[in-house]
Motif scaffolding. Structure first.
Motif, PDB file in Angstrom:
ATOM      1  N   GLU A 169       0.963  -1.106  -0.043  1.00 18.70           N
ATOM      2  CA  GLU A 169      -0.189   0.158  -0.003  1.00 18.70           C
ATOM      3  C   GLU A 169       0.935   1.337  -0.068  1.00 18.70           C
ATOM      4  O   GLU A 169       0.545   2.207  -0.636  1.00 18.70           O
ATOM      5  CB  GLU A 169      -0.995  -0.111   1.035  1.00 18.70           C
ATOM      6  N   SER A 170       2.002   1.235   0.681  1.00 22.04           N
ATOM      7  CA  SER A 170       2.798   2.200   0.586  1.00 22.04           C
ATOM      8  C   SER A 170       3.471   2.708  -0.601  1.00 22.04           C
ATOM      9  O   SER A 170       3.571   3.617  -1.157  1.00 22.04           O
ATOM     10  CB  SER A 170       3.796   2.089   1.816  1.00 22.04           C
ATOM     11  N   LYS A 171       3.963   1.565  -1.322  1.00 19.47           N
ATOM     12  CA  LYS A 171       4.469   1.858  -2.388  1.00 19.47           C
ATOM     13  C   LYS A 171       3.312   2.251  -3.532  1.00 19.47           C
ATOM     14  O   LYS A 171       3.822   3.301  -4.560  1.00 19.47           O
ATOM     15  CB  LYS A 171       5.248   0.374  -3.029  1.00 19.47           C
ATOM     16  N   LYS A 172       2.294   1.695  -3.475  1.00 21.85           N
ATOM     17  CA  LYS A 172       1.231   2.048  -4.553  1.00 21.85           C
ATOM     18  C   LYS A 172       1.061   3.628  -4.395  1.00 21.85           C
ATOM     19  O   LYS A 172       0.807   4.251  -5.219  1.00 21.85           O
ATOM     20  CB  LYS A 172      -0.214   1.200  -4.253  1.00 21.85           C
ATOM     21  N   ALA A 173       0.654   3.979  -2.959  1.00 20.26           N
ATOM     22  CA  ALA A 173       0.789   5.581  -2.719  1.00 20.26           C
ATOM     23  C   ALA A 173       1.626   6.331  -3.252  1.00 20.26           C
ATOM     24  O   ALA A 173       1.561   7.320  -3.656  1.00 20.26           O
ATOM     25  CB  ALA A 173       0.386   5.679  -1.257  1.00 20.26           C
ATOM     26  N   GLU A 174       3.104   5.975  -2.901  1.00 20.31           N
ATOM     27  CA  GLU A 174       4.095   6.517  -3.512  1.00 20.31           C
ATOM     28  C   GLU A 174       4.513   6.738  -4.960  1.00 20.31           C
ATOM     29  O   GLU A 174       4.550   7.837  -5.551  1.00 20.31           O
ATOM     30  CB  GLU A 174       5.451   5.567  -3.175  1.00 20.31           C
ATOM     31  N   PHE A 175       3.900   5.538  -5.567  1.00 19.23           N
ATOM     32  CA  PHE A 175       3.792   5.835  -7.137  1.00 19.23           C
ATOM     33  C   PHE A 175       2.849   6.422  -7.547  1.00 19.23           C
ATOM     34  O   PHE A 175       2.915   7.410  -8.643  1.00 19.23           O
ATOM     35  CB  PHE A 175       3.488   4.180  -7.740  1.00 19.23           C
ATOM     36  N   GLN A 176       1.614   6.504  -6.692  1.00 17.57           N
ATOM     37  CA  GLN A 176       0.433   7.281  -7.448  1.00 17.57           C
ATOM     38  C   GLN A 176       0.856   8.949  -7.155  1.00 17.57           C
ATOM     39  O   GLN A 176       0.669   9.897  -8.007  1.00 17.57           O
ATOM     40  CB  GLN A 176      -0.768   6.881  -6.878  1.00 17.57           C
ATOM     41  N   THR A 177       1.542   9.340  -6.273  1.00 16.68           N
ATOM     42  CA  THR A 177       2.088  10.538  -5.898  1.00 16.68           C
ATOM     43  C   THR A 177       2.923  10.966  -6.998  1.00 16.68           C
ATOM     44  O   THR A 177       2.772  11.938  -7.499  1.00 16.68           O
ATOM     45  CB  THR A 177       2.705  10.574  -4.760  1.00 16.68           C
ATOM     46  N   GLU A 178       3.757  10.257  -7.542  1.00 11.85           N
ATOM     47  CA  GLU A 178       4.912  10.323  -8.466  1.00 11.85           C
ATOM     48  C   GLU A 178       4.168  10.631  -9.661  1.00 11.85           C
ATOM     49  O   GLU A 178       4.464  11.468 -10.559  1.00 11.85           O
ATOM     50  CB  GLU A 178       5.897   9.381  -8.744  1.00 11.85           C
ATOM     51  N   ILE A 179       2.934   9.789 -10.054  1.00 10.25           N
ATOM     52  CA  ILE A 179       2.473   9.893 -11.323  1.00 10.25           C
ATOM     53  C   ILE A 179       1.568  11.155 -11.321  1.00 10.25           C
ATOM     54  O   ILE A 179       1.505  11.993 -12.360  1.00 10.25           O
ATOM     55  CB  ILE A 179       1.544   8.701 -11.517  1.00 10.25           C
ATOM     56  N   ASN A 180       1.123  11.602 -10.100  1.00  3.32           N
ATOM     57  CA  ASN A 180       0.216  12.620 -10.101  1.00  3.32           C
ATOM     58  C   ASN A 180       0.873  14.101 -10.431  1.00  3.32           C
ATOM     59  O   ASN A 180       0.630  15.041 -11.152  1.00  3.32           O
ATOM     60  CB  ASN A 180      -0.354  12.883  -8.769  1.00  3.32           C
ATOM     61  N   LYS A 181       2.261  13.922  -9.674  1.00  2.95           N
ATOM     62  CA  LYS A 181       3.310  14.927  -9.918  1.00  2.95           C
ATOM     63  C   LYS A 181       3.614  15.162 -11.387  1.00  2.95           C
ATOM     64  O   LYS A 181       3.815  16.184 -11.756  1.00  2.95           O
ATOM     65  CB  LYS A 181       4.312  14.798  -9.316  1.00  2.95           C
ATOM     66  N   ARG A 182       3.984  14.071 -12.068  1.00 12.13           N
ATOM     67  CA  ARG A 182       4.353  14.187 -13.579  1.00 12.13           C
ATOM     68  C   ARG A 182       3.177  14.481 -14.431  1.00 12.13           C
ATOM     69  O   ARG A 182       3.423  15.281 -15.368  1.00 12.13           O
ATOM     70  CB  ARG A 182       5.067  12.842 -13.908  1.00 12.13           C
ATOM     71  N   THR A 183       1.963  14.095 -14.018  1.00 15.63           N
ATOM     72  CA  THR A 183       0.882  14.639 -14.863  1.00 15.63           C
ATOM     73  C   THR A 183       0.728  16.047 -14.659  1.00 15.63           C
ATOM     74  O   THR A 183       0.217  16.799 -15.687  1.00 15.63           O
ATOM     75  CB  THR A 183      -0.416  13.783 -14.301  1.00 15.63           C
ATOM     76  N   GLU A 184       0.876  16.593 -13.530  1.00 16.94           N
ATOM     77  CA  GLU A 184       0.780  18.147 -13.173  1.00 16.94           C
ATOM     78  C   GLU A 184       1.646  18.718 -14.035  1.00 16.94           C
ATOM     79  O   GLU A 184       1.398  19.839 -14.650  1.00 16.94           O
ATOM     80  CB  GLU A 184       0.710  18.380 -11.812  1.00 16.94           C
ATOM     81  N   GLU A 185       2.910  18.220 -14.144  1.00 12.47           N
ATOM     82  CA  GLU A 185       3.926  19.022 -14.841  1.00 12.47           C
ATOM     83  C   GLU A 185       3.703  19.094 -16.234  1.00 12.47           C
ATOM     84  O   GLU A 185       3.685  20.157 -17.058  1.00 12.47           O
ATOM     85  CB  GLU A 185       5.305  18.133 -14.809  1.00 12.47           C
ATOM     86  N   ILE A 186       3.047  17.828 -16.982  1.00  8.33           N
ATOM     87  CA  ILE A 186       2.601  17.676 -18.366  1.00  8.33           C
ATOM     88  C   ILE A 186       1.592  18.977 -18.476  1.00  8.33           C
ATOM     89  O   ILE A 186       1.374  19.371 -19.555  1.00  8.33           O
ATOM     90  CB  ILE A 186       2.118  16.308 -18.679  1.00  8.33           C
ATOM     91  N   GLN A 187       0.547  18.862 -17.778  1.00  9.64           N
ATOM     92  CA  GLN A 187      -0.501  19.699 -17.597  1.00  9.64           C
ATOM     93  C   GLN A 187      -0.164  21.258 -17.751  1.00  9.64           C
ATOM     94  O   GLN A 187      -0.711  22.108 -18.540  1.00  9.64           O
ATOM     95  CB  GLN A 187      -1.633  19.574 -16.735  1.00  9.64           C
TER      96      GLN A 187
END
Length: 171
Positions: A49-67
């Motif tokens: 669950e920790s890794k899943k949340a960590e990965f999702q945080t990174e995905i959200n950060k990168r998605t925001e950069e692209i936006q």
């Protein structure tokens, strides 16, 4: 006297016949619920669950950069700055590709962790021991898993021993 002897013999055979009949009792277990209850607070699940949340945080950060880059591109398009638009197009494409690769790699990693959790031999050894103990103590002849739904067409909730199995596992 014959009636008494006949009655006694009849009663004996009737009693013997009834005692020779064995009623088969079936129980069902929702192994998915047992699995969830068992692993809910385990270190491997917390790690997953920790890794899943960590990965999702990174995905959200990168998605925001692209936006943000896409928003900048719109501004440059309004100002007719084609050089900046081209540069941002290339950067957006590169970051989008990198995000896709990252997401795919992390999904594979998470899936591997999940499979390792689901295939825990120690859990299943313990589960089968508990199932055997509960079945013998409660007089069940057979325990069926609800996950094999194509084999169970109907069952009475009175045969569901999932809660007993969870309790026996000490959860």
């Amino acid at each position: 006297m014959k009636k008494i002897v006949f009655g006694f013999v009849f009663a004996f055979f009737a009693a013997f016949g009834l005692s020779a009949q064995q009623i088969t009792r079936f129980g069902v277990v929702d192994t998915a619920r047992v699995y969830q209850a068992y692993f809910r607070n385990s270190a491997p699940v917390r790690n997953y669950e920790s890794k899943k949340a960590e990965f999702q945080t990174e995905i959200n950060k990168r998605t925001e950069e692209i936006q943000n880059l896409k928003n900048q591109k719109v501004d440059f398009q309004k100002n007719n700055n084609s050089a900046a638009v081209s540069r941002l197009d290339a950067e957006i494409t590169r970051k989008t590709d990198t995000l896709t690769e990252y997401t795919n790699a992390k999904n594979v990693e998470l899936e591997s962790l999940k499979k390792n959790l689901q295939n825990s031999d120690s859990f299943y050894k313990k589960l089968y021991g508990v199932l055997e103990r509960v079945a013998e103590n409660e007089g069940y002849s057979m325990i069926l898993s609800l996950q094999q739904a194509n084999a169970v067409l109907w069952y009475s909730p009175s045969v569901d021993i999932t809660e007993k199995v969870i309790a026996e596992l000490g959860i």
